[in-house]
Design an enzyme around this catalytic site. Structure first.
Site, PDB file in Angstrom:
ATOM      1  CG  ASP A   1      -2.579  -9.300  19.601  1.00  0.00           C
ATOM      2  OD1 ASP A   1      -3.671  -9.426  20.182  1.00  0.00           O
ATOM      3  OD2 ASP A   1      -1.990  -8.205  19.484  1.00  0.00           O
TER       4      ASP A   1
ATOM      5  CG  ASP B   1      -3.193  -3.901  21.854  1.00  0.00           C
ATOM      6  OD1 ASP B   1      -2.331  -4.385  21.098  1.00  0.00           O
ATOM      7  OD2 ASP B   1      -4.007  -4.585  22.500  1.00  0.00           O
TER       8      ASP B   1
HETATM    9  C1  DX5 Z   1      -5.948  -5.715  18.154  1.00  0.00           C
HETATM   10  C2  DX5 Z   1      -4.981  -5.786  19.328  1.00  0.00           C
HETATM   11  C3  DX5 Z   1      -5.164  -6.974  20.216  1.00  0.00           C
HETATM   12  C4  DX5 Z   1      -6.553  -7.167  20.748  1.00  0.00           C
HETATM   13  C5  DX5 Z   1      -6.689  -8.313  21.721  1.00  0.00           C
HETATM   14  O1  DX5 Z   1      -5.594  -4.710  17.292  1.00  0.00           O
HETATM   15  O2  DX5 Z   1      -3.664  -5.822  18.875  1.00  0.00           O
HETATM   16  O3  DX5 Z   1      -4.183  -6.982  21.227  1.00  0.00           O
HETATM   17  O4  DX5 Z   1      -7.032  -6.013  21.317  1.00  0.00           O
HETATM   18  O5  DX5 Z   1      -7.991  -8.336  22.163  1.00  0.00           O
HETATM   19  P1  DX5 Z   1      -8.961  -9.589  21.993  1.00  0.00           P
HETATM   20  O6  DX5 Z   1      -8.345 -10.671  22.819  1.00  0.00           O
HETATM   21  O7  DX5 Z   1     -10.227  -9.098  22.537  1.00  0.00           O
HETATM   22  O8  DX5 Z   1      -9.028  -9.938  20.547  1.00  0.00           O
HETATM   23 ZN    ZN Z   2      -2.000  -6.277  20.346  1.00  0.00          ZN
END
Ligand code: DX5
Ligand code: ZN
Length: 222
Positions: free
Chosen positions: A180, A34
């Protein structure tokens, strides 16, 4: 087949190499990277994510699934191309006004043998990206607003996934649908029932006592 892409966003730097090995043993299909620039979203993870991605590319055969949440994707694409990610997706919102920029990035990535994904925030419609769909490999549908991990899945995203899946089927487009944000064993089921085939998960997997069973619960969520 459902695939799982584990977000390493909230993984601590301490012992990260060990954590990467554990995730591979736990049978994640991808490492989700990310990348945030401190402009498109408040957080800036760009330096740490490039370090993580570089380390992973040295120690693992698994694919990198790079997710750019940045105002100027071109700059970051240059950083990541050398790591040969399996998939690279960028948030379309900052570049949607300049379609040629989107087509140029798609071409650039494909020339480098990288699968291309278009990432859309909850406020961006499927309509807005339809014209690009014949040229890309994946749509990354955000089920939270891009910016940080640990948020709750937005239930209205179910109908958006369904609309996308239906459009792809009607137009004979064979794209992956990645979802996501806020994915756990319950929301995974909603996502998959509505057409998603790649599940990104961060906190649910990293916070589990046994990441291997968490990942298998996601893969077998139906
Ligand atoms: C948010 C990110 C995600 C997120 C996923 O901006 O793109 O990939 O961190 O994490 P969880 O599963 O904790 O929502
Ligand atoms: Zn992400």
């Amino acid at each position: 087949m459902i695939q799982v892409s584990t977000s390493v966003l909230d993984l601590s730097e301490k012992d990260c190499v060990h954590s990467f090995y554990n995730l591979e043993t736990a049978k994640t299909d991808y490492f989700h990277i990310d990348v945030m620039d401190g402009e498109f979203v408040e957080n800036d993870t760009s330096k740490r994510m490039l370090e993580y991605a570089t380390t992973i590319s040295h120690i693992s055969q698994l694919g990198l699934d790079v997710h750019l949440m940045v105002n100027e994707p071109e700059k970051f694409i240059d950083d990541y191309v050398g790591l040969e990610p399996r998939i690279l997706s960028f948030q379309v919102e900052p570049v949607l006004q300049d379609k040629q920029r989107i087509y140029d990035m798609i071409d650039d990535l494909k020339r480098n043998g990288i699968r291309v994904g278009l990432a859309i925030n909850p406020g961006t419609s499927i309509e807005a990206i339809k014209e690009f769909l014949p040229y890309v490999h994946m749509v990354l549908v955000m089920s939270v607003w891009a910016g940080r991990g640990g948020q709750s899945f937005i239930p209205e995203i179910a109908s958006k996934l369904k609309e996308l899946k239906q459009y792809l089927d009607e137009n004979d487009l064979d794209l992956d649908i990645e979802v996501d944000g806020g994915i756990n064993n319950e929301t995974a089921k909603i996502a998959v029932e509505n057409g998603a085939n790649i599940l990104v998960s961060g906190s649910y997997i990293l916070g589990a006592d046994d990441p291997k069973s968490a990942i298998s619960r996601l893969k077998d969520c139906l």
